[in-house]
Design an enzyme around this catalytic site. Structure first.
Site, PDB file in Angstrom:
ATOM      1  N   SER A  64       0.758  -1.085  -0.011  1.00  0.00           N
ATOM      2  CA  SER A  64       0.223   0.133   0.082  1.00  0.00           C
ATOM      3  C   SER A  64       0.778   0.801   0.009  1.00  0.00           C
ATOM      4  O   SER A  64       1.856   0.921   0.254  1.00  0.00           O
ATOM      5  CB  SER A  64      -0.803   0.122   1.149  1.00  0.00           C
ATOM      6  OG  SER A  64      -2.036  -1.163   1.326  1.00  0.00           O
TER       7      SER A  64
HETATM    8  N1  SAH Z   1      -0.651  -5.089   4.175  1.00  0.00           N
HETATM    9  C1  SAH Z   1       0.512  -5.267   2.819  1.00  0.00           C
HETATM   10  C2  SAH Z   1      -0.993  -4.819   1.735  1.00  0.00           C
HETATM   11  C3  SAH Z   1      -0.697  -6.125   0.237  1.00  0.00           C
HETATM   12  S1  SAH Z   1      -1.818  -6.059  -0.849  1.00  0.00           S
HETATM   13  C4  SAH Z   1       1.169  -4.364   2.429  1.00  0.00           C
HETATM   14  O1  SAH Z   1       1.144  -3.363   3.562  1.00  0.00           O
HETATM   15  O2  SAH Z   1       2.012  -4.911   1.700  1.00  0.00           O
HETATM   16  C5  SAH Z   1      -3.703  -6.825  -0.083  1.00  0.00           C
HETATM   17  C6  SAH Z   1      -2.817  -8.464   0.590  1.00  0.00           C
HETATM   18  O3  SAH Z   1      -3.967  -9.305   0.672  1.00  0.00           O
HETATM   19  C7  SAH Z   1      -2.585  -8.891  -0.384  1.00  0.00           C
HETATM   20  O4  SAH Z   1      -1.481  -9.152  -0.082  1.00  0.00           O
HETATM   21  C8  SAH Z   1      -3.254 -10.252  -0.708  1.00  0.00           C
HETATM   22  O5  SAH Z   1      -3.322 -11.547  -0.644  1.00  0.00           O
HETATM   23  C9  SAH Z   1      -4.271 -10.175   0.285  1.00  0.00           C
HETATM   24  N2  SAH Z   1      -5.648 -10.987   0.532  1.00  0.00           N
HETATM   25  C10 SAH Z   1      -6.709 -11.125  -0.443  1.00  0.00           C
HETATM   26  N3  SAH Z   1      -7.721 -11.485   0.332  1.00  0.00           N
HETATM   27  C11 SAH Z   1      -7.450 -11.978   0.583  1.00  0.00           C
HETATM   28  C12 SAH Z   1      -8.037 -12.477   1.997  1.00  0.00           C
HETATM   29  N4  SAH Z   1      -9.154 -13.510   1.879  1.00  0.00           N
HETATM   30  N5  SAH Z   1      -7.425 -13.510   3.245  1.00  0.00           N
HETATM   31  C13 SAH Z   1      -6.188 -12.936   3.542  1.00  0.00           C
HETATM   32  N6  SAH Z   1      -5.378 -12.104   2.511  1.00  0.00           N
HETATM   33  C14 SAH Z   1      -6.220 -11.727   1.407  1.00  0.00           C
END
Ligand code: SAH
Length: 213
Positions: A64
């Protein structure tokens, strides 16, 4: 892996940008000032790591934007030793910011590749969440509930009921809601049955996907 005076200088500039964009929470700003974001990215992005932008982190996912991390963290009103549940570990950067504020962080990731790489990276950087789980964030972590706050870092089509159930009374759930773009939404649990809803601006996230495990 190195963190240099140059990186610290770029982080100081990022803090100025975040303050200009309206971030005021000192604990959040302090955490962002000390966490080496460039080490959460592929080295080819190193020079851009302190721009206020999202970047790809593999497996079709993104880290993000710092403003988004700061905005969500600020809405959570995390206190030291709060139990915080994060849905979507991804690169682990948001996890690191929450740990930097002093929270006890429980985090869930559904992509195995990211789960494995981030599980290895965080301890190398001296960052120790309480628990990194490989699984489906829609279900939360009932065995570790209740939580003081819950942060969802992917765009959710609706608010998963289990997450509401796993929030303490007085607790805060921050979740970007919507399919194509998202409205940042804050739910505050008033009592066993009532939640107060607040809406903030528009954001863009990768989707919160249904589990495939
Ligand atoms: N907090 C992260 C943001 C990553 S983007 C950072 O700081 O880098 C969002 C993430 O949510 C992705 O890695 C994706 O694989 C995960 N995601 C999507 N659906 C999900 C679910 N149902 N359960 C857990 N993680 C999920």
């Amino acid at each position: 892996m190195r963190d240099t005076a140059k990186h610290q200088g770029l982080r100081n500039q990022l803090i100025t940008v975040l303050k200009e964009k309206g971030i005021t929470d000192v604990a959040v700003l302090d955490a962002i000032q000390k966490i080496p974001r460039h080490l959460f990215l592929n080295s080819s992005f190193e020079d851009y790591a302190y721009q206020d932008k999202a970047f790809p982190i593999g497996a079709g996912q993104t880290i993000s934007q710092p403003y988004t991390v700061a905005f969500q963290s600020q809405l959570l009103e995390v206190q030291k030793d709060h139990k915080v549940l994060e849905i979507g570990t991804g690169s682990g950067y948001q996890t690191a910011v929450l740990c930097g504020i002093g929270a006890k962080v429980y985090t869930i990731e559904r992509q195995n590749e990211l789960f494995k790489s981030t599980s290895l990276l965080l301890p190398k950087l001296g960052i120790r969440p309480k628990y990194i789980s490989f699984g489906d964030g829609y279900k939360g972590l009932p065995n570790y509930a209740p939580f003081d706050s819950i942060i969802v870092t992917a765009g959710a089509p609706f608010i998963p009921k289990p997450l509401m159930a796993q929030l303490k009374v007085g607790g805060r759930l921050v979740i970007p809601l919507g399919e194509d773009h998202q409205i940042m939404t804050l739910l505050i649990r008033k009592n066993e049955t009532q939640f107060e809803k607040h809406e903030f601006g528009e954001f863009r996230f990768v989707p919160l996907l249904e589990n495939k495990n």
